[in-house]
Design a protein around this motif. Structure first.
Motif, mmCIF file in Angstrom:
data_model
loop_
_atom_site.group_PDB
_atom_site.id
_atom_site.type_symbol
_atom_site.label_atom_id
_atom_site.label_comp_id
_atom_site.label_asym_id
_atom_site.label_seq_id
_atom_site.Cartn_x
_atom_site.Cartn_y
_atom_site.Cartn_z
ATOM 1 N N SER A 73 0.872 -1.190 -0.043
ATOM 2 C CA SER A 73 0.093 0.064 -0.007
ATOM 3 C C SER A 73 0.788 1.270 -0.218
ATOM 4 N N LYS A 74 2.023 1.154 -0.300
ATOM 5 C CA LYS A 74 3.128 2.364 -0.624
ATOM 6 C C LYS A 74 2.391 3.150 -1.612
ATOM 7 N N GLN A 75 2.795 4.502 -1.216
ATOM 8 C CA GLN A 75 2.405 5.455 -2.432
ATOM 9 C C GLN A 75 3.539 6.344 -2.661
ATOM 10 N N PHE A 76 3.764 6.554 -3.652
ATOM 11 C CA PHE A 76 4.734 7.723 -4.243
ATOM 12 C C PHE A 76 4.123 8.828 -5.227
ATOM 13 N N ILE A 77 3.883 10.046 -4.590
ATOM 14 C CA ILE A 77 3.199 11.068 -5.704
ATOM 15 C C ILE A 77 4.176 12.346 -5.830
ATOM 16 N N GLN A 78 4.615 12.591 -7.183
ATOM 17 C CA GLN A 78 5.418 13.536 -7.375
ATOM 18 C C GLN A 78 4.387 15.004 -7.499
ATOM 19 N N LEU A 79 4.981 16.006 -6.808
ATOM 20 C CA LEU A 79 4.346 17.539 -6.740
ATOM 21 C C LEU A 79 4.220 17.900 -8.258
ATOM 22 N N PRO A 80 2.725 18.090 -8.593
ATOM 23 C CA PRO A 80 2.863 18.666 -9.930
ATOM 24 C C PRO A 80 3.639 20.217 -10.051
ATOM 25 N N PRO A 292 15.559 -0.817 2.852
ATOM 26 C CA PRO A 292 15.068 -1.754 1.872
ATOM 27 C C PRO A 292 13.915 -2.238 2.302
ATOM 28 N N VAL A 293 12.875 -2.768 1.363
ATOM 29 C CA VAL A 293 11.982 -3.509 1.456
ATOM 30 C C VAL A 293 12.243 -5.129 1.173
ATOM 31 N N THR A 294 11.960 -5.885 2.161
ATOM 32 C CA THR A 294 12.507 -7.272 2.005
ATOM 33 C C THR A 294 11.136 -7.999 1.885
ATOM 34 N N VAL A 540 15.309 -4.637 -14.583
ATOM 35 C CA VAL A 540 14.394 -3.581 -13.711
ATOM 36 C C VAL A 540 13.957 -4.842 -12.623
ATOM 37 N N GLY A 541 14.439 -4.690 -11.395
ATOM 38 C CA GLY A 541 13.763 -5.486 -10.432
ATOM 39 C C GLY A 541 12.590 -4.859 -9.347
ATOM 40 N N ASP A 542 11.947 -5.838 -8.805
ATOM 41 C CA ASP A 542 10.798 -5.524 -7.823
ATOM 42 C C ASP A 542 11.026 -6.152 -6.686
ATOM 43 N N ARG A 579 12.770 -1.196 -7.538
ATOM 44 C CA ARG A 579 11.911 -0.222 -6.918
ATOM 45 C C ARG A 579 11.031 -1.121 -6.155
ATOM 46 N N ALA A 580 10.161 -0.467 -5.478
ATOM 47 C CA ALA A 580 9.091 -1.370 -4.735
ATOM 48 C C ALA A 580 7.544 -1.028 -5.019
#
Length: 613
Positions: A73-80, A292-294, A540-542, A579-580
């Protein structure tokens, strides 16, 4: 002056603490230190953040990172940018980080006239990219191809005609809409003569002075730092938007045996220009160092076979998945689907399932070819030509027909459509009685016919059949009517882990990275990333899945279907990007092995590449 961010949250105290830390950290950027202040106004369930600029000319950039209650449920939002509003609905999460910093100033100012000067001869500069390709750059004033901002030149200033040849050979003519391009498919270590001239309407300017350039040997390649995706010129006679924001990831899904379309050879005629990415270069966003997310260790698994996968004995003619009428007579945009006696629909594809040529072809058995002793050209035309289309997939159809006679060794499949540039024709050659026709345009009319051939000549063509493709599904990707695909065919070096061996295409991303794809077919491909056009393109890894959300790199909203899902500890350890979650910038490091970062051999994202003939 202030830029504002509005958050609707229930975790006011936790958020406030992180905000103060993030804003303090955001001042430590690689530009001149400027005093930044933030005003926080909390009312009920709403928090308004106003970031006060040091002066009116300073622009702000940054991002919002939601840590989430779980790894999915992680979120990444770049500011417009430029004060544009942005609103989205996401899961309520216990922790958010907001990082904002001043954007470095850019003193370069461009002035687009929208006109081509036909009176002054152009200055042409050339340098090698690979042993078989060169970079051409031209303008009214002399410039060098090593300039970092050559792709920032204004587009739409007219078009240009390029000519080149081996010494004392016939000229080859091509067109280009930009003032920089790559010419490919040249001979290594061979002298070529180049020239360019401007064009406007029906008038042409003067040819530039001829420039002689010798292509490189295979062991010496110039390194050129490209700032943006460079188009390859198209034969004569013949924008990049930010990634779609769809958070989350699920576990690119069925895995089917690789099955390529039955293409032996291809001939194409088209009249188009490719429009490259023209976004400006920016400073990197300040990223906090997060743990890091494991991913949890898991047993080896292969994506489960879907209900739509056909057993060996099942063909489209006896399968309940196929029907002479679609399940819905209207498409995703409300347009009526094309119905005719020669058209058959595959009706069981789900809306969130990526289109798959490979899966569809499992219903068309391969015919074993053998040596044939032919005595005459084919005499009989192919019959019962049928258009098989998948409901919700406008970019391809499969043609099927009855075998003609024992004199036929191969078939020529001729596809014709009419566009703004006149009639366009694509010709495929196959030794089967079916083939996939790919890279069709949405909401376009086509005519198909099949001609039998052998080494002694051609036979009569089948009766032509017509078909109109349905609308592009807005749930898959954004379709911009009338715009060409943004992919440029370009050979690149890969850190190979792939089941795809077809053509290679590249495009620029807003990550300041290049996306490279290698095709299995137009809807199945391997995705790579690279920092430079001439550097190595890496896997590209996940960290939290098997690359399903990597479809974002090819501008698809879908969580894609991906290749065999092997846990990281059973994959070779190699350097790569990872990235995750969707929208998160990528990092570079070890993937596979003991890294807990998975990678896969192919993706199906529902987005056709290159998306045009």
């Amino acid at each position: 002056m202030a830029g504002s961010t509005v958050l609707h949250l229930g975790f006011l105290l936790t958020l406030a603490g992180i905000l103060l830390f993030a804003c303090s950290s955001a001042q430590r950027v690689r530009v001149r230190r400027q005093n930044m202040k933030v005003r926080i106004n909390a009312t009920g369930d709403t928090i308004v953040l106003k970031f006060v600029r040091p002066n009116p000319d300073v622009k702000l950039e940054g991002y919002i990172l939601g840590y989430g209650s779980s790894m999915f449920s992680k979120q990444f939002i770049q500011l417009p940018e430029n004060g544009e509003p942005y609103e989205t609905e996401i899961d309520a999460e216990p922790k958010y980080l907001v990082a904002v910093q001043p954007m470095p100033t850019n003193d370069v100012k461009k002035h687009c006239t929208g006109k081509v000067n036909l009176e002054k001869p152009l200055h042409l500069v050339i340098d090698s990219v690979t042993p078989t390709s060169v970079l051409l750059s031209w303008g009214t004033y002399l410039k060098t191809p090593y300039e970092g901002n050559i792709m920032n030149d204004c587009l739409e200033e007219g078009h240009y005609t390029i000519r080149y040849r081996e010494r004392n050979r016939k000229w080859i003519y091509q067109t280009c809409s930009t003032s920089d391009t790559v010419i490919d498919n040249l001979k290594p270590n061979t002298p070529y003569e180049f020239g360019v001239r401007p064009n406007k309407d029906d008038r042409s300017g003067m040819w530039s002075k001829p420039v002689i350039h010798n292509t490189n040997m295979g062991d010496k390649i110039m390194q050129i730092n490209y700032k943006h995706n460079r188009p390859i010129a198209k034969p004569l006679g013949g924008p990049h938007s930010p990634f779609p924001l769809r958070p989350g990831s699920s576990s690119g899904r069925p895995n089917n045996a690789l099955k390529n379309p039955n293409v032996v050879g291809m001939h194409e005629r088209t009249v188009k220009d490719m429009k490259p990415d023209v976004n400006q270069d920016k400073a990197s966003i300040l990223m906090p160092k997060l743990p890091p997310v494991t991913a949890k260790p898991s047993k080896p698994k292969t994506t489960s076979a879907p209900a739509v996968t056909a057993p060996k004995y099942e063909t489209w003619e006896n399968s309940s998945s196929f029907s002479p009428v679609p399940a819905s007579k209207i498409d995703a945009m409300g347009k009526e689907r094309y119905i005719a006696p020669h058209v058959v629909y595959k009706t069981d594809k789900k809306p969130d399932e990526p289109c798959s040529i490979t899966t569809s072809l499992t219903y068309f058995p391969e015919e074993e070819g053998g040596e044939q002793n032919v005595t005459n050209p084919p005499k009989t035309a192919p019959s019962n030509l049928t258009v098989v289309t998948v409901e919700g997939c406008p970019s391809f159809i499969i043609l099927d027909w009855e075998k003609t006679d024992n004199e036929t060794t191969e078939y020529e499949v001729i596809s014709t459509t009419k566009g703004p540039d006149g009639e366009q024709v694509s010709i495929l050659t196959t030794n089967q009685t079916h083939t996939a026709v790919e890279n069709l345009k949405p909401e376009s009319s086509y005519e198909f016919k099949v001609k039998p051939k052998n080494e002694l000549g051609e036979g009569p063509s089948s009766e032509p059949v017509s078909f109109s493709t349905e609308s592009a599904d807005p749930r898959v990707s954004e379709n911009v009517s009338g715009k060409d695909a943004i992919w440029t065919q370009f050979p690149f070096k890969t850190d190979a882990y792939s089941e795809c061996n077809g053509k290679q295409y590249v495009k620029r991303t807003w990550y300041r990275k290049f996306v490279g794809v290698q095709l299995c077919n137009s809807l199945r491909y391997k995705i790579y990333l690279s920092d430079s056009l001439n550097g190595k393109f890496h896997n590209v890894g996940d960290q939290t899945g098997f690359g399903e959300d990597h479809c974002q790199f090819v501008d698809s909203f879908l969580d894609g279907r991906t290749g065999t899902q092997i846990p990281a500890d059973q994959l070779p350890s190699r350097p790569g990007f990872y990235r995750a979650v969707r929208q998160e910038p990528v990092h570079f490091g070890q993937i596979g092995g003991n890294s807990h970062v998975n990678y896969v051999a192919w993706y199906e994202c529902g987005t056709p590449i290159p998306g045009k003939w």
